[in-house]
Enzyme design. Structure first.
Site, mmCIF file in Angstrom:
data_model
loop_
_atom_site.group_PDB
_atom_site.id
_atom_site.type_symbol
_atom_site.label_atom_id
_atom_site.label_comp_id
_atom_site.label_asym_id
_atom_site.label_seq_id
_atom_site.Cartn_x
_atom_site.Cartn_y
_atom_site.Cartn_z
ATOM 1 N N ASP A 88 12.280 -3.920 48.791
ATOM 2 C CA ASP A 88 13.147 -5.011 48.369
ATOM 3 C C ASP A 88 12.413 -6.323 48.656
ATOM 4 O OD1 ASP A 88 15.271 -6.606 47.728
ATOM 5 O OD2 ASP A 88 16.185 -6.478 49.701
ATOM 6 N N ASP A 106 22.406 -4.676 47.137
ATOM 7 C CA ASP A 106 21.954 -5.115 45.809
ATOM 8 C C ASP A 106 22.873 -4.568 44.728
ATOM 9 O OD1 ASP A 106 19.937 -6.413 46.961
ATOM 10 O OD2 ASP A 106 18.297 -5.295 46.066
ATOM 11 N N THR A 155 14.956 -10.178 43.241
ATOM 12 C CA THR A 155 14.222 -10.954 44.256
ATOM 13 C C THR A 155 12.715 -10.844 44.048
ATOM 14 O OG1 THR A 155 14.511 -9.036 45.667
ATOM 15 C CG2 THR A 155 15.942 -10.893 46.076
ATOM 16 N N THR A 156 12.264 -9.680 43.552
ATOM 17 C CA THR A 156 10.825 -9.512 43.332
ATOM 18 C C THR A 156 10.409 -10.251 42.066
ATOM 19 O OG1 THR A 156 11.018 -7.340 44.337
ATOM 20 C CG2 THR A 156 8.985 -7.803 43.198
#
Length: 564
Positions: free
Chosen positions: A60, A393, A93-94
Site C-alpha cells: 500500500d 481501502d 495512493t500509489t
C-alpha cells in the site's frame, strides 16, 4: 571597491535557480521509483523495518511512504501527497505518486531549455481541466443498490492488493460494513463515517475465512464479577453511562476532623447510601446490562449482581458511542436523569466469549445497527495488519461509490483516453504552452506503462498497440489486464483458465482526486526556485542562551528545514 555584500549569515545554506528544480525533480522521481513496483495486481511487496525492530510488509503506497524517513524537503511533500490521497478517498495512493513523479520528469526537459516554471504550470493546469472534462465524459453512473456492480468495483480496487488471493472475502466485508453504517441525509445523499462507527478488531488465530461483519459491536472487556453476573443475555435492556458508579471524591484534597467515634460510621454510611441511591435509580428501569466508561465500586457491583444485572466498566468512549448507535441507547451522564427512552432495546444478544486468551463482549443481532465491528481472524499479526489496511481501502472505495456513484474504466484505460484526447487538443493550443501541455498528455501514460512493466510483458509493443486503439479518443474502455498483461476491454469479463476475470473499474472520485493532487503538487514543486536551510528559531528578547537539547528518536522525524 565593489566588495561583496553578505546578506545571509554564514550558517545558512542557500540553493537557487535550476539547481533547485533539478534537485526537486530528482527527489520526486526517487520517491516515485520506490513504490513504482507496487502498482497493479502483479505488484511486489515491500518489507520495512521500523525503529522499534517491528516489521511492516505491505504494498500500500501510503503505508510504505509513511514509514520512510526522508531528508529532502521535496521528497517530504511527495509523501504528503499519498497521505492526502489516503485520507481523502482511501485508494490510488500509489498512482498519485507515480503520476506526480512522471509530471515532474517530463517538465525537466523544459527547465533545461529555460522555460519559465509558471508557463509549464499554466499548461499543466489547462491539461488538468481538460483531463477532468474527459473523465466526466467517459464516466458512467451505476445503481448503488446493485450489489454485484459495487462488488465488482471494490474487487478491482482490492485486486492490486495482497488479499486479492482470498477472493470476494474482503470486498464482501467492506460492502457489508459500509452499507450498515450509511446514514441518509435526505436529497439522495448518504453519509458514511468509517472512522467513527466501523471498528476493525484484529484477533490472531483461526483462519481468514472466519472473518465477519457483526450485526452489532464487540469490545475487549469482561463483566465485572464473572462468577456472579450473567455472561449471556437474550434481548438485553442496555443502559450506557458516562459517570462513575463509586463514591465521589473531592476535587482537591479534603481533610475532615472527626470528634466522636460514631461520626466515622456515619461518614461510611453516607458513602454506602450514596452508592445505593445511584444503583436504585438505575435498577428502577430493570436493565439487564449496565455499561459505564468510568469506575464501578465493589458495593455497586454487589447491588447489581444481587439484582441479576451484568455490568461492564471502564469502556472506551469510542466503543460506548458505537454501542449506543448499534442498540439505540442514549449515553447518560447522570443516573438521576435516566429515562425509559435512554434504554437500548435494539440488541438481540449480549454474550461474553473467550477468543484466544482474551475475553470479548459481543452486543450482536441488533435490529437496525448504525455501527458495526469487523472481526478479522488470521494466522499472524503482520498478515492481519495488511488485511486491515486493505479493508480500509476497500471500505473507502465503497464509501466513495455510495457518495458519488460514478465509474471510470481501470487498467490504465482512463489515463490512455485522457492522454489521447489531450494530444489531439494540443494541436489547437497556440504559443509556447503547447509543448508542456503535450508533455503532460504523455505523462499520463506512466500508469498503463507501469502496469505493463509490473506484468513483465513487452512494454513498448503493448503501449504502441494501446496508443493505436486510443488514437482518436475512441475505445475508451480498452486497457491492460493487470494479471496477464494482455490488452482487454474493461467492460467485458472473460472466462480465463476457468477463472472469471472481473470488470476492472475505478471510482470516479478516486481518479479525479489522483489527477488533481498529482498535477497540483507537480506545479507546486516546479515553482520552488530557492531553498534556504539552516534557519534557527528566533529567541524571545531577553531570553538567555538556551540549554542544549538532547534529541530523542521521536524528535528526529519532526525536524523542520524551513520556519513555520
Amino acid at each position: 571597491m565593489n566588495a561583496p555584500v553578505l546578506v545571509l549569515k554564514d550558517s545558512l545554506k542557500r540553493e537557487s535557480g535550476t539547481k533547485v528544480h533539478h534537485g526537486n525533480i530528482q527527489a520526486s522521481k526517487a520517491v516515485a521509483d520506490i513504490i513504482r513496483t507496487t502498482l497493479g495486481p502483479r505488484s511486489m511487496l515491500k518489507m520495512l523495518l521500523d525503529a522499534g525492530g517491528g516489521i511492516v510488509v505491505t504494498n500500500d503506497g501510503n503505508a510504505i511512504l509513511r514509514e520512510l524517513d526522508v531528508a529532502h524537503p521535496a521528497a517530504k511533500s511527495m509523501i504528503e501527497l499519498s497521505r492526502t490521497q489516503d485520507e481523502e478517498v482511501g485508494d490510488g495512493t500509489t498512482s498519485v505518486i507515480v503520476l506526480a513523479g512522471e509530471m515532474l520528469h517530463v517538465a525537466e526537459a523544459f527547465i533545461e531549455k529555460s522555460y519559465h516554471p509558471t508557463v509549464i504550470c499554466r499548461a499543466y493546469n489547462k491539461a488538468l481541466e481538460d483531463a477532468i472534462a474527459v473523465l466526466d465524459k467517459i464516466a458512467m453512473s451505476i445503481d448503488v443498490n446493485d450489489r454485484a456492480t459495487v462488488l465488482g468495483l471494490v474487487k478491482s480496487c482490492i485486486g492490486t492488493k495482497f488479499t486479492s488471493q482470498f477472493g470476494d472475502l474482503i470486498a464482501d466485508l467492506a460492502i457489508d460494513a459500509t452499507t450498515t453504517v450509511g446514514v441518509d441525509l435526505g436529497q439522495g445523499l448518504r453519509e458514511v463515517d468509517i472512522k467513527k462507527y466501523i471498528k476493525v478488531e484484529k484477533v490472531p488465530g483461526g483462519q481468514l475465512e472466519d472473518s465477519k461483519v457483526l450485526k452489532g459491536v464487540m469490545f475487549n472487556k469482561d463483566v465485572v464479577a464473572p462468577g456472579k453476573m450473567k455472561r449471556k443475555i437474550v434481548n438485553p435492556r442496555i443502559i450506557l453511562l458516562d459517570c462513575p458508579l463509586e463514591y465521589k471524591k473531592g476535587e482537591n484534597q479534603t481533610n475532615a476532623e472527626l470528634v466522636r467515634e460514631e461520626d466515622w460510621e456515619v461518614l461510611l454510611k453516607l458513602e454506602e447510601e450514596y452508592i445505593e441511591n445511584i444503583c436504585v435509580q438505575i435498577l428502577k428501569f430493570k436493565p439487564d446490562l449496565v455499561i459505564t466508561e468510568k469506575g464501578l465500586s465493589d458495593l455497586a457491583c454487589h447491588y447489581f449482581s444481587k439484582a441479576g444485572v451484568s455490568a461492564i466498566r471502564r469502556l472506551r468512549k469510542t466503543d460506548n458511542n458505537r454501542i449506543a448507535k448499534a442498540c439505540g441507547a442514549v449515553i447518560v451522564n447522570r443516573p438521576d436523569e435516566l429515562q425509559e427512552s435512554d434504554v437500548g432495546t435494539g440488541a438481540g444478544l449480549f454474550e461474553v466469549k473467550k477468543i484466544g486468551d482474551d475475553f470479548f463482549a459481543f452486543v450482536v443481532d441488533c435490529k437496525e445497527p448504525k455501527a458495526c465491528t469487523v472481526l478479522l481472524r488470521g494466522p499472524s499479526k503482520d498478515l492481519l495488519n495488511e488485511v486491515e489496511r486493505n479493508l480500509q481501502d476497500a471500505m473507502s472505495v465503497s464509501r466513495n461509490i455510495i457518495k458519488n456513484p460514478k465509474l471510470v474504466p481501470g487498467g490504465g484505460a482512463t489515463e490512455l483516453t485522457v492522454s489521447a484526447t489531450l494530444k489531439q487538443k494540443s494541436a489547437t493550443i497556440e504559443g509556447i504552452e503547447k509543448w508542456p501541455y503535450e508533455a503532460a498528455a504523455i505523462a499520463f501514460e506512466a500508469i498503463p506503462r507501469t502496469l505493463a512493466q509490473n506484468c513483465g510483458v513487452n512494454v513498448i509493443r503493448t503501449m504502441t498497440a494501446l496508443q493505436g486503439k486510443h488514437a482518436n479518443g475512441e475505445n475508451a474502455w480498452t486497457g491492460i489486464d493487470g494479471n496477464t498483461g494482455a490488452i482487454a476491454d474493461m467492460k467485458e469479463s472473460k472466462v480465463n483458465n476457468k477463472r472469471k476475470l472481473c470488470f476492472i473499474w475505478d471510482a470516479y472520485n478516486v481518479k479525479a482526486q489522483t489527477f488533481k493532487t498529482a498535477i497540483e503538487a507537480a506545479c507546486m514543486l516546479l515553482r520552488i526556485d530557492d531553498i534556504v536551510s539552516g534557519i534557527k528559531k528566533k529567541q524571545a528578547p531577553g531570553a538567555g542562551p538556551s540549554k542544549p537539547t538532547i534529541e530523542t528518536e521521536g524528535d528526529a522525524d519532526n525536524e523542520q528545514i524551513l520556519p513555520d
